[in-house]
Motif scaffolding. Sequence first.
Motif, mmCIF file in Angstrom:
data_model
loop_
_atom_site.group_PDB
_atom_site.id
_atom_site.type_symbol
_atom_site.label_atom_id
_atom_site.label_comp_id
_atom_site.label_asym_id
_atom_site.label_seq_id
_atom_site.Cartn_x
_atom_site.Cartn_y
_atom_site.Cartn_z
ATOM 1 N N LEU A 203 0.859 -1.187 0.000
ATOM 2 C CA LEU A 203 0.000 0.000 0.000
ATOM 3 C C LEU A 203 0.893 1.234 0.000
ATOM 4 N N ASN A 204 0.827 2.001 -1.070
ATOM 5 C CA ASN A 204 1.550 3.266 -1.126
ATOM 6 C C ASN A 204 0.644 4.338 -0.515
ATOM 7 N N LEU A 205 0.761 4.519 0.790
ATOM 8 C CA LEU A 205 -0.111 5.454 1.485
ATOM 9 C C LEU A 205 0.218 6.897 1.112
ATOM 10 N N GLY A 235 -11.212 -8.779 2.921
ATOM 11 C CA GLY A 235 -10.239 -7.830 2.382
ATOM 12 C C GLY A 235 -10.072 -6.551 3.181
ATOM 13 N N LEU A 236 -10.542 -6.521 4.429
ATOM 14 C CA LEU A 236 -10.501 -5.295 5.223
ATOM 15 C C LEU A 236 -9.223 -5.174 6.042
ATOM 16 N N PHE A 237 -8.656 -3.975 6.070
ATOM 17 C CA PHE A 237 -7.570 -3.656 6.995
ATOM 18 C C PHE A 237 -7.659 -2.175 7.346
ATOM 19 N N TYR A 238 -6.869 -1.741 8.351
ATOM 20 C CA TYR A 238 -7.028 -0.417 8.933
ATOM 21 C C TYR A 238 -5.667 0.250 9.125
ATOM 22 N N THR A 239 -5.642 1.554 8.932
ATOM 23 C CA THR A 239 -4.423 2.324 9.141
ATOM 24 C C THR A 239 -4.722 3.554 9.985
ATOM 25 N N ALA A 240 -3.690 4.039 10.677
ATOM 26 C CA ALA A 240 -3.727 5.314 11.391
ATOM 27 C C ALA A 240 -2.594 6.167 10.849
ATOM 28 N N HIS A 241 -2.924 7.371 10.362
ATOM 29 C CA HIS A 241 -1.869 8.230 9.835
ATOM 30 C C HIS A 241 -2.150 9.684 10.194
ATOM 31 N N THR A 242 -1.149 10.540 9.976
ATOM 32 C CA THR A 242 -1.268 11.949 10.318
ATOM 33 C C THR A 242 -1.320 12.838 9.089
ATOM 34 N N GLU A 243 -2.073 13.935 9.242
ATOM 35 C CA GLU A 243 -2.110 15.021 8.269
ATOM 36 C C GLU A 243 -2.026 16.329 9.052
ATOM 37 N N PRO A 244 -1.628 17.422 8.409
ATOM 38 C CA PRO A 244 -1.519 18.693 9.128
ATOM 39 C C PRO A 244 -2.848 19.128 9.725
ATOM 40 N N GLY A 245 -2.786 19.838 10.837
ATOM 41 C CA GLY A 245 -3.984 20.364 11.466
ATOM 42 C C GLY A 245 -4.799 21.212 10.506
ATOM 43 N N THR A 267 -8.493 4.947 8.964
ATOM 44 C CA THR A 267 -9.043 4.617 7.651
ATOM 45 C C THR A 267 -9.285 3.122 7.533
ATOM 46 N N GLU A 268 -10.407 2.765 6.938
ATOM 47 C CA GLU A 268 -10.681 1.374 6.587
ATOM 48 C C GLU A 268 -10.431 1.191 5.093
ATOM 49 N N TRP A 269 -9.673 0.153 4.750
ATOM 50 C CA TRP A 269 -9.370 -0.168 3.363
ATOM 51 C C TRP A 269 -9.989 -1.516 3.033
ATOM 52 N N GLN A 270 -10.449 -1.679 1.794
ATOM 53 C CA GLN A 270 -10.991 -2.969 1.369
ATOM 54 C C GLN A 270 -10.352 -3.354 0.044
ATOM 55 N N ALA A 271 -9.594 -4.452 0.085
ATOM 56 C CA ALA A 271 -8.908 -4.943 -1.109
ATOM 57 C C ALA A 271 -9.889 -5.689 -2.006
ATOM 58 N N LYS A 272 -9.860 -5.404 -3.312
ATOM 59 C CA LYS A 272 -10.681 -6.150 -4.265
ATOM 60 C C LYS A 272 -10.338 -7.628 -4.228
ATOM 61 N N ALA A 275 -5.898 -11.734 -1.972
ATOM 62 C CA ALA A 275 -4.684 -12.502 -2.231
ATOM 63 C C ALA A 275 -3.645 -11.720 -3.021
ATOM 64 N N SER A 276 -4.014 -10.555 -3.532
ATOM 65 C CA SER A 276 -3.106 -9.784 -4.373
ATOM 66 C C SER A 276 -1.916 -9.270 -3.564
ATOM 67 N N LEU A 277 -0.755 -9.199 -4.200
ATOM 68 C CA LEU A 277 0.456 -8.700 -3.547
ATOM 69 C C LEU A 277 0.538 -7.180 -3.576
ATOM 70 N N LYS A 278 -0.388 -6.527 -4.269
ATOM 71 C CA LYS A 278 -0.418 -5.064 -4.310
ATOM 72 C C LYS A 278 -1.861 -4.614 -4.132
ATOM 73 N N PHE A 279 -2.060 -3.636 -3.251
ATOM 74 C CA PHE A 279 -3.419 -3.210 -2.940
ATOM 75 C C PHE A 279 -4.081 -2.532 -4.126
ATOM 76 N N GLU A 280 -5.289 -3.001 -4.425
ATOM 77 C CA GLU A 280 -6.228 -2.304 -5.287
ATOM 78 C C GLU A 280 -7.591 -2.431 -4.629
ATOM 79 N N GLY A 281 -8.273 -1.314 -4.500
ATOM 80 C CA GLY A 281 -9.569 -1.389 -3.842
ATOM 81 C C GLY A 281 -10.049 -0.027 -3.421
ATOM 82 N N SER A 282 -10.843 0.000 -2.370
ATOM 83 C CA SER A 282 -11.488 1.233 -1.913
ATOM 84 C C SER A 282 -11.094 1.528 -0.473
#
Length: 553
Positions: A203-205, A235-245, A267-272, A275-282
Amino acid sequence: MISKYALVPLFCGLILACSAPEKEFGKDISTSPDQIRLGKELFKQQCSNCHNFEQDGIGPNLSGLTRTVETEWIVEFINNPQAKIDAKDPRALALLEKFKVAMPPFHALGEEKINSLLSYLHTYETVQAGEPDSVVNLIEAGIPDSGIRLELELFAQLPASDSVPPMAKMTKMEPIPGTDRLMINDQRVGIYQLVNQKPELYLNLAEQRPDLVSKPGWATGLGSFVFHPDFVENGLFYTAHTEPGGTRPSDIGYTDSLDVFMQWILTEWQAKDPASLKFEGSSREMLRIDNPSQAHGMQELAFNPNSKKGDEDYGLLYIGYGDGASVERGFPAISHNDAQEVYSSILRIDPAGRNSRNGKYGIPASNPFANTPGKAGEVYANGFRNPNRIFWDEQGNFYATDIGQHTIEELNRVEAGKFYGWPIREGAFVINPYGRLRRLFPLPADDEKYGITYPLIQLEHDELAAIFAGYIMGYGELKGKFLFGDILSGRLFVSDLSAGPSPKVESLLVVYEGKEMTLEELVGGRVDLKFGIDADKRVFIMSKNEGKVFLIK
């Protein structure tokens, strides 16, 4: 032991260690309004998490610094503080002894930015310190050497995401549940999968979220990730990241008299194709929280690995969220909110639900404050300064490491609805959140009325500067014991958490290519220690310094 490293920004260790000199300093510093304004912004970004102009913080009070210390010395220290320490500079050594920690070099700032910082600092006169700091050795017993030596071998190398250390900013490495796919993050980049021990970007965040920021500070960027227990099906996974205030309207915030420096986003991500080695999805944003600094935010995401389908806890997401450095900013009420808000808490939410305030996640009915008016239903337990790692043992006990202010590091056994003391306690000591944060006091005789749950393990800063949990080992000489360490120095510790209310803690060293050494020696400086685990329950030691991953054999 005095650690050489610190979770501090720009000016850690800069303050006069001796009596004020007679000569006038700072006459060469520019008083240009434009330069002062630039310096103020740089101070806010780089320094304010640990320094102010009224009292010592994680680093020292900087009021009057430029009026009492030679400008040349300050500039040299900013560029390379370790050189001053190595050269036995008396001021640097005195401050290292007082604060126990130093900072990494900031030569990359360049002359113009350093001069602007000096201009801003020079607007402050000296503020005299109040009551003295706490004495060291509040916890008298030192940590003995266990005699155990962990044999390491190099397992993987992440690609450099910067030209200066830390070369790669990994915080977590764990397998996708039910598979042997081993995932690891770089806070600046995204999530990698280790394929035959080689990193392949999953995942290229940074590309998916162009507002992602991983500087300033160490605790920003992609702070944590976790894959749903049913990822191979949903296909669900979750991330926590920062953005400027101010990047987007927040779901949770605080008084507008304190700046919003950063926002943490769940953020919740859902991979199409799971099994894919690179994330594609929503993806969908679930929660955005205002944070007053670059520190102590959403540092941990986890699912209970012991829960099974049909269990009440299955599929519920745990989130560690700190105080955002609000106490150091002079706003302790943000942290000490009696579970009225999510700061300084471990949260538990249902990603599949929609009964939250923003309608994007669920509040489990079994949460301790789910049905209590005036409380944040997300809160599972509160009173943590920075719960940076949460984990469970095989018996179902729930734990969290909590980084302290200046003196005490904690490991807590977490129970639903309990209050763990911050910001009126640091470890089993009283702290005044409106006063001098380096000053601790004994517990009062009527302490029980406060309803505080105290740490299972508490260690003082003469042993480690910032605690970080590893894992309960399932093999080798440490089988059944808890491995953890100091983020900064990489000093390693072990304890049997089942051995009563005050389990013994011992230290240990490592062996690499037949040579016994510390992790500092292995990586050549500040370690920035993290741990990982694979599907076979093998445990790994990771260092941001060079982006290396080592297997404990």
